[in-house]
Each structure stands twice: as structure tokens, then as C-alpha cells.
Enzyme design. Structure first.
Site, PDB file in Angstrom:
ATOM      1  N   HIS A  69       0.811  -1.211   0.000  1.00 54.16           N
ATOM      2  CA  HIS A  69       0.000   0.000   0.000  1.00 54.16           C
ATOM      3  C   HIS A  69       0.850   1.269   0.000  1.00 54.16           C
ATOM      4  O   HIS A  69       0.454   2.291   0.548  1.00 54.16           O
ATOM      5  CB  HIS A  69      -0.977  -0.017   1.175  1.00 54.16           C
ATOM      6  CG  HIS A  69      -0.316  -0.236   2.499  1.00 54.16           C
ATOM      7  ND1 HIS A  69       0.024  -1.481   2.949  1.00 54.16           N
ATOM      8  CD2 HIS A  69       0.091   0.635   3.448  1.00 54.16           C
ATOM      9  CE1 HIS A  69       0.603  -1.366   4.129  1.00 54.16           C
ATOM     10  NE2 HIS A  69       0.666  -0.089   4.445  1.00 54.16           N
ATOM     11  N   ASP A  71       4.065   1.765   1.172  1.00 59.63           N
ATOM     12  CA  ASP A  71       5.274   1.846   1.990  1.00 59.63           C
ATOM     13  C   ASP A  71       6.007   0.499   1.833  1.00 59.63           C
ATOM     14  O   ASP A  71       5.640  -0.323   1.016  1.00 59.63           O
ATOM     15  CB  ASP A  71       4.958   2.195   3.466  1.00 59.63           C
ATOM     16  CG  ASP A  71       4.002   1.217   4.118  1.00 59.63           C
ATOM     17  OD1 ASP A  71       3.808   0.107   3.578  1.00 59.63           O
ATOM     18  OD2 ASP A  71       3.437   1.541   5.184  1.00 59.63           O
ATOM     19  N   HIS A  84      -0.232  -0.913  11.309  1.00 62.41           N
ATOM     20  CA  HIS A  84       1.053  -0.368  11.756  1.00 62.41           C
ATOM     21  C   HIS A  84       1.009   1.155  11.715  1.00 62.41           C
ATOM     22  O   HIS A  84       0.104   1.744  11.115  1.00 62.41           O
ATOM     23  CB  HIS A  84       2.240  -0.933  10.951  1.00 62.41           C
ATOM     24  CG  HIS A  84       2.151  -0.773   9.470  1.00 62.41           C
ATOM     25  ND1 HIS A  84       2.460  -1.782   8.592  1.00 62.41           N
ATOM     26  CD2 HIS A  84       1.787   0.273   8.689  1.00 62.41           C
ATOM     27  CE1 HIS A  84       2.310  -1.360   7.352  1.00 62.41           C
ATOM     28  NE2 HIS A  84       1.903  -0.112   7.379  1.00 62.41           N
ATOM     29  N   HIS A  97      -1.863   2.977   9.471  1.00 61.58           N
ATOM     30  CA  HIS A  97      -2.464   2.153   8.407  1.00 61.58           C
ATOM     31  C   HIS A  97      -3.114   0.924   9.040  1.00 61.58           C
ATOM     32  O   HIS A  97      -2.451   0.201   9.796  1.00 61.58           O
ATOM     33  CB  HIS A  97      -1.385   1.674   7.424  1.00 61.58           C
ATOM     34  CG  HIS A  97      -0.623   2.776   6.758  1.00 61.58           C
ATOM     35  ND1 HIS A  97       0.612   2.585   6.178  1.00 61.58           N
ATOM     36  CD2 HIS A  97      -0.924   4.091   6.578  1.00 61.58           C
ATOM     37  CE1 HIS A  97       1.044   3.734   5.666  1.00 61.58           C
ATOM     38  NE2 HIS A  97       0.139   4.664   5.907  1.00 61.58           N
ATOM     39  N   GLU A 120      -2.146   1.925  17.958  1.00 65.68           N
ATOM     40  CA  GLU A 120      -1.393   2.517  16.842  1.00 65.68           C
ATOM     41  C   GLU A 120      -1.163   4.013  17.065  1.00 65.68           C
ATOM     42  O   GLU A 120      -0.102   4.546  16.736  1.00 65.68           O
ATOM     43  CB  GLU A 120      -2.121   2.278  15.511  1.00 65.68           C
ATOM     44  CG  GLU A 120      -2.269   0.808  15.128  1.00 65.68           C
ATOM     45  CD  GLU A 120      -0.970   0.034  15.087  1.00 65.68           C
ATOM     46  OE1 GLU A 120       0.079   0.631  14.756  1.00 65.68           O
ATOM     47  OE2 GLU A 120      -0.983  -1.177  15.405  1.00 65.68           O
ATOM     48  N   HIS A 123       1.829   4.705  18.940  1.00 69.96           N
ATOM     49  CA  HIS A 123       3.032   4.788  18.098  1.00 69.96           C
ATOM     50  C   HIS A 123       3.124   6.171  17.440  1.00 69.96           C
ATOM     51  O   HIS A 123       4.201   6.764  17.370  1.00 69.96           O
ATOM     52  CB  HIS A 123       2.995   3.738  16.986  1.00 69.96           C
ATOM     53  CG  HIS A 123       3.199   2.327  17.440  1.00 69.96           C
ATOM     54  ND1 HIS A 123       4.184   1.955  18.321  1.00 69.96           N
ATOM     55  CD2 HIS A 123       2.548   1.172  17.101  1.00 69.96           C
ATOM     56  CE1 HIS A 123       4.133   0.640  18.514  1.00 69.96           C
ATOM     57  NE2 HIS A 123       3.145   0.144  17.799  1.00 69.96           N
TER      58      HIS A 123
END
Lengths: 169, 82
Positions: A69, A71, A84, A97, A120, A123
């Protein structure tokens, strides 16, 4: 808890986010609400505030995707890798994502979007994985509590406050 | 087999372990080759590193608890920094 190498963090307290697209698994309003709730748990324990934008580049761009997608970390179909996110910074940094090959739900069956989003977004704010099993930032998914009664662990709170200080209120 | 008596080369468990260590624990290509050799100590160390991080007993073996955890859904961000 731990932070990313170099402890990257947002150098401002007001952060924008944008929901770029939606999963077909849930009504759009449910996705919006899950993301809002997930941001709120971090907002409550830090001086950070979040606002949503609907076009242009937000600090945190949130999207659903399958397989490769754009990356270097393609998703892997149903199971295992659920989502992630990148640590704070410009461009794709801070982005979240979600793997749309998962079955996203708001309940205990499937994968609970609120819980994964909350992890997420941790992060996106600069927290890395924790080895504390009670922590939201532990890498393995588990549905152990009703999202309505969800609370961050001490480990999560200590971690995020080590980057941003406690909430002024 | 040096990692676990019940697991053999080409076994699905071995493939999962290799993928898991590569994806989340920075197992490098040269270390991957070690899966094919008799001396698997670097891989055992990686398995122990994973077990320590995930709060499992550090056996260095692909025991049932380790395999169970590796099958669970998780965040795609690696557990060790790259």
C-alpha cells in the site's frame, strides 16, 4: 514502556488528524467515533489536543489498505499483522495504516477497531512496544476489557508522560 | 533438530518462526541461512530474545506457548528497532 530510537515526539501540543478512507466493515460514523475515542484516551493524560481535518496533509493520516500500500511494509492478509503506524515526524511519519483484510468490529468478535487504533496512535505519538502484558502498547492483540471501560495501564501513562508531561488538568 | 525435536526443516512451524523473526525481530538474511545449518545458536538467541520480550519462558525452542503467541494477531510494527 519504551520509545522509538531517539525518542521522536511532536514538538507542538495541537495535532491534526485526517481519516483518509474507510473500511467497508463498519459504518463511517462508527469508524469516526472509534478514532475519536482512541485519541481521547491519550488526550486525557497529556497536554495534547487533537482536531480533525478533512483535506490536505494532517499530522496523522489514517487509512485502511490491503497488501502492498505504498510503503515498504505490505499487509499480510487476514490475521497476524493488523495495522502499523509511524513515529512522530513530517510526511508519512505519524501515519496509521489498518489492514483492511481484517474484520473490523466494535465488539469482542473480529478485531476491535478502537483498541487497535488506540495502540497505533500510541506509536503515532512516539511510544514503541512495551513488554508489559497489561500495557496497551504490548504488541499482541487481546480483547480483555470492554472498550467502554477501557483504561490505559500505568505503564502506558508513564510512557506517554515521559514524552509529553501529564495533562495540565 | 537443534531447535526443537518435533520441528523439522520445511515444517510450517519453522516457516512461521522464520517469517516472524524476520518481520518483528530483525532476523537478517545471513542469519536466515542458519535455519538450514546444524549450528542454529544465533536463531536460538533470536527466539530467546522474542520470548523475553513477549514475557514467555526463554527456552530458545519453538514450544507450544511460543507457537501459540506467534499465531495471535498483533501490531505490524517490529518489536526490535531497525
Amino acid at each position: 514502556f519504551s520509545t522509538f530510537p531517539g525518542s521522536p515526539k511532536w514538538r507542538k501540543s495541537h495535532i491534526t488528524y485526517r481519516i483518509v478512507n474507510y473500511t467497508p466493515d463498519l459504518p463511517r460514523q462508527s469508524v469516526d467515533s472509534a478514532i475519536e475515542k482512541a485519541l481521547k484516551i491519550w488526550e486525557e493524560v497529556t497536554p495534547l489536543t487533537f482536531s480533525r481535518i478533512f483535506e490536505g496533509e494532517a499530522d496523522i493520516m489514517i487509512s485502511f489498505a490491503v497488501g502492498e500500500h505504498g510503503d515498504f511494509y505490505p499487509f499480510d492478509g487476514p490475521g497476524q499483522s493488523l495495522a502499523h503506524a509511524y513515529p512522530p515526524g513530517p510526511g508519512f511519519y505519524g501515519d496509521v495504516h489498518f489492514d483492511d483484510d481484517e474484520k473490523w468490529t466494535l465488539g469482542p468478535s473480529g478485531t476491535n477497531l478502537f483498541l487497535v487504533a488506540a495502540h497505533e496512535l500510541g506509536h503515532s505519538l512516539g511510544l514503541f512496544h512495551s513488554n508489559n502484558k497489561e500495557s496497551l502498547m504490548y504488541p499482541v492483540y487481546r480483547f480483555s476489557t470492554s472498550p467502554a471501560n477501557f483504561h490505559l495501564s500505568h505503564d502506558d501513562i508513564e510512557g506517554i508522560q515521559s514524552l509529553y508531561a501529564p495533562s495540565p488538568s | 533438530y537443534p531447535l526443537h525435536g518435533a520441528v523439522t526443516q520445511g515444517h510450517p512451524s519453522m516457516d512461521l518462526a522464520q517469517q516472524y523473526l524476520e518481520k518483528y525481530y530483525n532476523l537478517k538474511k545471513n542469519e536466515k541461512q542458519i535455519f538450514k545449518r546444524k549450528d542454529s545458536s544465533p536463531v536460538v538467541k533470536k527466539i530467546q530474545e522474542m520470548q523475553k520480550f513477549l514475557g514467555l519462558e526463554m527456552t530458545g525452542k519453538l514450544d507450544s506457548n511460543t507457537m501459540e503467541l506467534m499465531h495471535k494477531p498483533r501490531c505490524g510494527v517490529p518489536d526490535v528497532g531497525g
